[in-house]
Enzyme design. Structure first.
Site, PDB file in Angstrom:
ATOM      1  N   LYS A  19     -12.645   7.776  -0.199  1.00 18.40           N
ATOM      2  CA  LYS A  19     -11.863   8.455   0.842  1.00 18.40           C
ATOM      3  C   LYS A  19     -11.709   9.935   0.469  1.00 18.40           C
ATOM      4  CE  LYS A  19     -10.678   4.124   2.597  1.00 18.40           C
ATOM      5  NZ  LYS A  19     -10.092   2.834   2.275  1.00 18.40           N
ATOM      6  N   SER A  58      -3.473   1.849   6.196  1.00 14.71           N
ATOM      7  CA  SER A  58      -4.726   2.409   6.692  1.00 14.71           C
ATOM      8  C   SER A  58      -4.809   2.530   8.213  1.00 14.71           C
ATOM      9  CB  SER A  58      -5.917   1.602   6.172  1.00 14.71           C
ATOM     10  OG  SER A  58      -5.706   0.233   6.360  1.00 14.71           O
ATOM     11  N   ASP A 108      -1.672  -0.419  -3.832  1.00 16.72           N
ATOM     12  CA  ASP A 108      -2.980   0.083  -3.409  1.00 16.72           C
ATOM     13  C   ASP A 108      -2.747   1.392  -2.663  1.00 16.72           C
ATOM     14  OD1 ASP A 108      -5.331   0.694  -2.103  1.00 16.72           O
ATOM     15  OD2 ASP A 108      -5.657  -1.310  -1.286  1.00 16.72           O
ATOM     16  N   GLU A 161       0.845  -1.190   0.000  1.00 14.39           N
ATOM     17  CA  GLU A 161       0.000   0.000   0.000  1.00 14.39           C
ATOM     18  C   GLU A 161       0.876   1.233   0.000  1.00 14.39           C
ATOM     19  OE1 GLU A 161      -2.922  -0.267   3.169  1.00 14.39           O
ATOM     20  OE2 GLU A 161      -3.320  -2.342   2.609  1.00 14.39           O
TER      21      GLU A 161
HETATM   22  C1  LIG Z   1     -10.528   1.480   2.253  1.00 11.45           C
HETATM   23  C2  LIG Z   1      -9.530   0.613   1.605  1.00 11.45           C
HETATM   24  C3  LIG Z   1      -9.891  -0.277   0.602  1.00 11.45           C
HETATM   25  C4  LIG Z   1     -11.326  -0.541   0.267  1.00 11.45           C
HETATM   26  O1  LIG Z   1     -11.877   0.463  -0.480  1.00 11.45           O
HETATM   27  P1  LIG Z   1     -13.458   0.654  -0.475  1.00 11.45           P
HETATM   28  O2  LIG Z   1     -13.719   1.513  -1.644  1.00 11.45           O
HETATM   29  O3  LIG Z   1     -13.796   1.289   0.834  1.00 11.45           O
HETATM   30  O4  LIG Z   1     -14.055  -0.718  -0.600  1.00 11.45           O
HETATM   31  C5  LIG Z   1      -8.906  -0.958  -0.045  1.00 11.45           C
HETATM   32  N1  LIG Z   1      -7.607  -0.800   0.285  1.00 11.45           N
HETATM   33  C6  LIG Z   1      -7.231   0.025   1.276  1.00 11.45           C
HETATM   34  C7  LIG Z   1      -5.791   0.155   1.609  1.00 11.45           C
HETATM   35  C8  LIG Z   1      -8.176   0.742   1.970  1.00 11.45           C
HETATM   36  O5  LIG Z   1      -7.819   1.529   2.971  1.00 11.45           O
END
Ligand SMILES: *Cc1c(COP(=O)(O)O)cnc(C)c1O
Length: 388
Positions: free
Chosen positions: A239, A179, A204, A175
């Site tokens: 987000k 998160s 991600d 990532e």
């Molecule tokens: C929130 C999140 C997701 C999921 O995304 P949504 O659109 O809320 O389903 C995927 N990866 C990470 C790192 C996240 O924080």
């Protein structure tokens, strides 16, 4: 009367309750950028991923209304049937141009996008090299893909390297911003290992887009890379962009492959076109309004410097995400209740969302908070220090 074994499910729920990990959803009856009302009381909200205050903004609401005037309700079908409108295509093109990559494809959530990437590109006999703290959506899909999951130590390139040495073909997964801690992945080291071992990288950056980098291009941009340096990149709209849904971007062949083979894409109704329309508006708006990111940075530094005057220890994050790790679930829950009694909403994050003994309050500071909001939060935390 049910044909399910209700007693068994009840027992598991009771265990959660005993552990202090039982969860329910608060129902939000109204909201502004920073204040939510639930259970008949209003709270200053320090628990939202709406990092730039877009979700409750008039600007975004206006764009969403224009989108519904043009496109009305839902998309009516999955994208390969008739669910992909000009609004969706326009958003895809915008994202590809914005990130400087060949193509992008939309999903109804980040969870679905991650599942799709992993299940489409990873198969039995290959390896998934994923950071130990990767999002649940990635870990879950890894198991379903049948590939061998290798979880490397969080943000530790040496640990990744050891797995790559012993492993084989596969995919590196990490990532941009994590998160639960708000810290960033060491992208330079990860890319250099990827080159050395010839393994593609899937990034991600759900929390990085909008918040970090030039125009909000994310962690890749802030660390001095280009999105084209990665093989696939995903981001969510729920987000910083304040809408919902997600994208995967990268090489055109890979994106076309997903359109043809990703079951989450093929067998699911496409996001409402007005949502795609509003999302494109939001991405453009966020890119053009650098002051949103400046205000966010000021607020985060304000919070951190005020917290430095207390006995609390924060992590290294300079992101909106500011975790205060308290250890046991009980401590996190009693802190959260105390803050609630002061009119502050900051949820306790407990196992299994985070590792055992790292229950925490995950504050999210947004650009919509005022200096007074932040002072009030820190004063309340000081009070808790004396009382709890
Ligand atoms: C929130 C999140 C997701 C999921 O995304 P949504 O659109 O809320 O389903 C995927 N990866 C990470 C790192 C996240 O924080």
């Amino acid at each position: 009367m049910s044909r399910f074994d209700i007693a068994d499910f009840q027992k598991k729920l009771d265990e959660r309750r005993t552990e202090g990990n039982y969860r329910t959803c608060p129902v939000i009856s109204s909201r502004t950028g920073t204040v939510i009302e639930t259970g008949g009381r209003s709270y200053l909200n320090f628990s939202s991923n709406d990092y730039l205050g877009m979700a409750a903004s008039e600007e975004l609401a206006g764009a969403w209304c224009r989108g519904t005037e043009i496109w009305k309700g839902g998309s009516g079908a999955s994208p390969l049937v008739t669910g992909l409108t000009g609004a969706h295509r326009s958003l895809e093109s915008f994202i590809a141009d914005f990130l400087g990559v060949e193509a992008a494809v939309l999903f109804s959530s980040g969870f679905a996008a991650n599942q799709a990437v992993i299940k489409t590109f990873c198969r039995p006999g290959t390896f998934i090299y994923a950071d130990r703290l990767s999002h649940a959506s990635l870990q879950e899909a890894a198991v379903l893909s049948g590939a061998e999951l290798r979880r490397f130590t969080h943000n530790d390139p040496d640990s990744l390297k050891r797995f790559l040495e012993k492993g084989g073909k596969g995919l590196i997964v990490t990532e941009g911003v994590f998160s639960m801690d708000g810290d960033e992945a060491p992208l330079a080291e990860i890319l250099s290992l990827a080159d050395r071992y010839g393994i593609p990288v899937f990034l991600d950056d759900a929390h990085g887009f909008g918040v970090h980098g030039t125009g909000g291009r994310g962690t890749v941009s802030v660390q001095g890379f280009r999105h084209g340096d990665f093989d696939l990149v995903t981001g969510t709209f729920g987000k910083a962009y304040g809408t919902g849904g997600a994208f995967v971007a990268g090489n055109r062949v890979l994106i076309e492959y997903m359109v043809n083979f990703a079951r989450e894409y093929i067998y699911s109704t496409h996001m409402p076109p007005a949502q795609a329309y509003a999302t494109e508006f939001s991405m453009r708006y966020v890119a053009e309004h650098e002051e949103l990111r400046n205000r966010l940075r000021c607020n985060v530094e304000h919070f951190r410097s005020a917290m430095a005057q207390t006995g609390y220890l924060l992590g290294e994050s300079h992101h909106s995400i500011q975790p205060l790790i308290l250890g046991s679930s009980e401590k996190a829950v009693s802190m959260s209740s105390f803050l609630k009694s002061r009119g502050i909403f900051a949820g306790a994050i407990r196992p299994p969302t985070v590792p055992k003994n790292t229950a925490r309050i995950r504050f999210t500071i947004t650009s919509a908070h005022t200096g007074d909001d932040i002072e009030f939060l820190v004063e309340s935390l000081k009070e808790a220090e004396k009382l709890l």
